[in-house]
Design a protein around this motif. Structure first.
Motif, mmCIF file in Angstrom:
data_model
loop_
_atom_site.group_PDB
_atom_site.id
_atom_site.type_symbol
_atom_site.label_atom_id
_atom_site.label_comp_id
_atom_site.label_asym_id
_atom_site.label_seq_id
_atom_site.Cartn_x
_atom_site.Cartn_y
_atom_site.Cartn_z
ATOM 1 N N GLN A 11 7.213 -0.896 -6.481
ATOM 2 C CA GLN A 11 6.198 -0.883 -5.423
ATOM 3 C C GLN A 11 6.840 -0.450 -4.119
ATOM 4 O O GLN A 11 7.873 -0.990 -3.724
ATOM 5 C CB GLN A 11 5.556 -2.265 -5.259
ATOM 6 N N ILE A 12 6.231 0.532 -3.446
ATOM 7 C CA ILE A 12 6.714 0.995 -2.150
ATOM 8 C C ILE A 12 5.574 0.882 -1.155
ATOM 9 O O ILE A 12 4.495 1.449 -1.355
ATOM 10 C CB ILE A 12 7.201 2.459 -2.220
ATOM 11 N N ILE A 13 5.804 0.120 -0.105
ATOM 12 C CA ILE A 13 4.839 -0.003 0.997
ATOM 13 C C ILE A 13 5.266 0.977 2.072
ATOM 14 O O ILE A 13 6.340 0.828 2.674
ATOM 15 C CB ILE A 13 4.815 -1.439 1.566
ATOM 16 N N ALA A 14 4.467 2.007 2.319
ATOM 17 C CA ALA A 14 4.798 3.056 3.282
ATOM 18 C C ALA A 14 3.880 2.932 4.494
ATOM 19 O O ALA A 14 2.663 3.113 4.382
ATOM 20 C CB ALA A 14 4.646 4.432 2.643
ATOM 21 N N ILE A 15 4.467 2.638 5.652
ATOM 22 C CA ILE A 15 3.696 2.380 6.874
ATOM 23 C C ILE A 15 3.990 3.466 7.897
ATOM 24 O O ILE A 15 5.154 3.754 8.197
ATOM 25 C CB ILE A 15 4.053 0.998 7.455
#
Length: 237
Positions: free
Chosen positions: A30-34
């Protein structure tokens, strides 16, 4: 072991290279890209847009749904120049308005991200947090002068990293903080200044991302902040 990675400032070239390499990592699930407006289409990546106000940062962080422990967090946000805002080459170029903009981007906002993300980072699993600093933020290494606001904002960020690490060593022993100098990278941030870069010292975002990820693999969770460069060498604070 499956893990989550968080990337703040995901619109930058280095951040995008980090994300591309994390996508290829089998354990990164899982990658959270902000970012302000960047989106990603890969199934591993969840994109969030934020204006980087404190209210937006707090709201976004409070609503994060993480599927796995966070192993890596990258806070890549920062500014060097923007329109008429340019690094000051002499005292007379200093302006209060520009200093506020640079400190807001390079010191205040990264600190707010760490503040509001920390509850998600505390766990029994190791978590390594990178804040993008610069060698120019080293007080002891400053021999050239100039670039007042940028130097000072990165020195202030380094102090925040050191001070955060003292508290987290007591409250979140699984977290390791790294102030990272990526070197001069071929991105819009460095573009106006690339003419003076020695041959072989202008790096691709992909190279910097690979160097950073290999550095993180070697770092130990020791309750102390590290200040290191792209070549895995320590920098004097």
């Amino acid at each position: 072991m499956p893990y989550t990675a968080i990337v703040v400032g995901a619109g930058s070239k280095i951040a995008q290279a980090i994300i591309e390499q994390l996508i290829e990592a089998p354990d990164c699930q899982q990658i959270i890209a902000i970012s302000r407006q960047q989106t990603f289409s890969n199934e591993k990546v969840t994109s969030f847009n934020c204006e980087y106000t404190e209210a937006c940062i707090e709201q976004l962080c409070s609503g994060l749904k993480l599927n796995y422990p966070v192993a890596f967090t990258f806070i890549c946000q920062g500014i060097l120049h923007q329109g008429e805002l340019q690094p000051e080459r002499k005292i007379e170029a200093i302006s209060a308005e520009n200093m506020r903009k640079v400190f807001e981007a390079n010191t205040v906002i990264p600190s707010l991200w760490l503040k509001y993300l920390t509850p998600h980072l505390k766990s029994t699993e190791p978590c390594k947090v990178v804040l993008f600093s610069a060698r120019i933020g080293s007080i002891s290494d400053n021999q050239l002068g100039g670039w007042y606001s940028y130097r000072a904002s990165k020195a202030a960020l380094n102090m925040m990293v050191q001070t955060f690490s003292v508290e987290l060593a007591r409250r979140a022993k699984n977290i390791k903080l790294l102030a990272f100098h990526p070197g001069t990278t071929d991105t819009p941030l460095s573009e106006p200044f690339q003419g003076s870069v020695p041959e072989g010292k202008l790096f691709s975002p992909e190279f910097v991302a690979a160097q950073l990820l290999s550095l993180l693999d070697a770092l130990e969770i020791d309750g102390k902040a590290s200040y290191m460069d792209w070549n895995h060498q320590p920098i004097s604070w």
